[in-house]
Scaffold this motif. Structure first.
Motif, PDB file in Angstrom:
ATOM      1  N   ARG A   1       3.964  -7.289  23.715  1.00 55.77           N
ATOM      2  CA  ARG A   1       2.618  -6.748  23.483  1.00 55.77           C
ATOM      3  C   ARG A   1       2.589  -5.244  23.656  1.00 55.77           C
ATOM      4  O   ARG A   1       1.919  -4.542  22.893  1.00 55.77           O
ATOM      5  CB  ARG A   1       1.625  -7.401  24.452  1.00 55.77           C
ATOM      6  CG  ARG A   1       1.387  -8.881  24.190  1.00 55.77           C
ATOM      7  CD  ARG A   1       0.361  -9.439  25.149  1.00 55.77           C
ATOM      8  NE  ARG A   1       0.115 -10.849  24.919  1.00 55.77           N
ATOM      9  CZ  ARG A   1      -0.727 -11.593  25.635  1.00 55.77           C
ATOM     10  NH1 ARG A   1      -1.400 -11.038  26.642  1.00 55.77           N
ATOM     11  NH2 ARG A   1      -0.903 -12.869  25.363  1.00 55.77           N
TER      12      ARG A   1
ATOM     13  N   ASP B   1       3.954  -3.800  20.648  1.00 56.04           N
ATOM     14  CA  ASP B   1       2.968  -3.828  19.559  1.00 56.04           C
ATOM     15  C   ASP B   1       1.913  -2.750  19.753  1.00 56.04           C
ATOM     16  O   ASP B   1       1.522  -2.067  18.795  1.00 56.04           O
ATOM     17  CB  ASP B   1       2.298  -5.211  19.494  1.00 56.04           C
ATOM     18  CG  ASP B   1       3.272  -6.306  19.079  1.00 56.04           C
ATOM     19  OD1 ASP B   1       4.331  -5.958  18.517  1.00 56.04           O
ATOM     20  OD2 ASP B   1       2.984  -7.485  19.329  1.00 56.04           O
TER      21      ASP B   1
ATOM     22  N   GLN C   1       3.438   0.565  19.085  1.00 60.19           N
ATOM     23  CA  GLN C   1       3.594   0.774  17.650  1.00 60.19           C
ATOM     24  C   GLN C   1       2.253   1.093  16.999  1.00 60.19           C
ATOM     25  O   GLN C   1       2.146   1.999  16.166  1.00 60.19           O
ATOM     26  CB  GLN C   1       4.217  -0.470  17.009  1.00 60.19           C
ATOM     27  CG  GLN C   1       4.469  -0.311  15.511  1.00 60.19           C
ATOM     28  CD  GLN C   1       5.144  -1.538  14.925  1.00 60.19           C
ATOM     29  OE1 GLN C   1       5.453  -2.493  15.632  1.00 60.19           O
ATOM     30  NE2 GLN C   1       5.368  -1.521  13.632  1.00 60.19           N
ATOM     31  N   THR C   2       1.232   0.304  17.406  1.00 59.17           N
ATOM     32  CA  THR C   2      -0.108   0.554  16.863  1.00 59.17           C
ATOM     33  C   THR C   2      -0.598   1.943  17.248  1.00 59.17           C
ATOM     34  O   THR C   2      -1.177   2.665  16.432  1.00 59.17           O
ATOM     35  CB  THR C   2      -1.095  -0.506  17.382  1.00 59.17           C
ATOM     36  OG1 THR C   2      -0.632  -1.807  17.004  1.00 59.17           O
ATOM     37  CG2 THR C   2      -2.486  -0.279  16.805  1.00 59.17           C
TER      38      THR C   2
END
Length: 262
Positions: free
Chosen positions: A108, A111, A114-115
């Motif tokens: 997570r 993620d 990355q976001t």
């Protein structure tokens, strides 16, 4: 005489007989004493045996108690071992769950990172070449500007005027401001809204007289004035063009345009 002899004999016999009886009595007394001693010895042995048996029983009881205590201790140790095994199993399970939780958290986090990186990239200024100079612009501004210019080049002047006007309102201090004002004038000219085109071109030249497209803006302004049936104003604008930017390509074109104005 004979009687006298008999009496001593009888006395002797009596004495002898009495001695034998006395001897018998003596033997019985010894026997009784021996029996008493034997009984005492036997009683003592029995007492010792009883004491030994009692001591042995006490020792056996103590030993049995020790064995029982050892068995209890062994049972307690076994229970503790089972408890420890269960705790270890739980800990292993907890470790495995913790490892899964950590892996999920890392996934997570990856993620999210990355976001976040993608969002930051969308927010980070990008370098663009704009009218012969390098500038840093907001990615969203670049996107909207490129879309508006693409619409203008596609010949959809109404849509490009709306897009460029919206850009001006949203990003008044943008590095694109001068270019947007210039291309808005061209879009208005293409839309045949010459009055607004004149306003846009004048505003552009007034705000950025040193801009590389300023000569083009003056020529476009003169053409808009000519379309508005204002040849006098158009000639004045071209004269300003020739005076301010005599070496520009727009000035050469302005000379040709000046000859056609009456």
């Amino acid at each position: 005489m004979a009687g006298r002899i008999v009496a001593p004999v009888l006395l002797a016999i009596g004495l002898l007989g009495g001695g034998a009886a006395h001897a018998g009595l003596f033997d019985d007394e010894e026997a009784r004493k021996a029996i008493v001693d034997l009984r005492q010895s036997l009683a003592k042995v029995e007492e010792q045996n009883a004491q030994r048996a009692a001591e042995s029983a006490a020792a056996n009881a103590a030993l049995l108690e020790q064995i029982t205590a050892l068995r209890r201790s062994l049972l307690d140790l076994n229970n503790q071992l089972e408890t420890m095994r269960a705790d270890i199993a739980k800990l292993r399970g907890s470790d495995e769950q913790l490892a899964r939780d950590v892996a999920e958290l890392q996934r997570r986090q990856g993620d999210v990172s990355q976001t976040l990186d993608e969002r930051l990239r969308r927010l980070e200024p990008v370098k663009v070449s704009l009218d012969g100079r390098e500038v840093l612009v907001d990615p969203e501004q670049k996107r909207q500007y490129d879309e508006a210019i693409a619409t203008l080049r596609g010949g959809d002047f109404d849509k490009s005027v709306a897009a460029l006007g919206a850009f001006q309102r949203r990003f008044p201090g943008s590095p694109y401001a001068d270019s947007v004002r210039f291309w808005l004038g061209n879009a208005l000219y293409g839309k045949r809204d010459y009055k607004e085109a004149i306003t846009a071109f004048r505003g552009f030249v007034s705000a950025s007289p040193d801009h590389p497209r300023a000569p083009e803006a003056l020529l476009a302004l003169a053409n808009s004035q000519a379309e508005m049936k204002d040849p006098r104003g158009a000639r004045k604008t071209i004269e300003d063009l020739l005076k301010a930017y005599p070496q520009s390509e727009a000035a050469q074109a302005g000379k040709e345009r000046l000859a056609s104005l009456k």
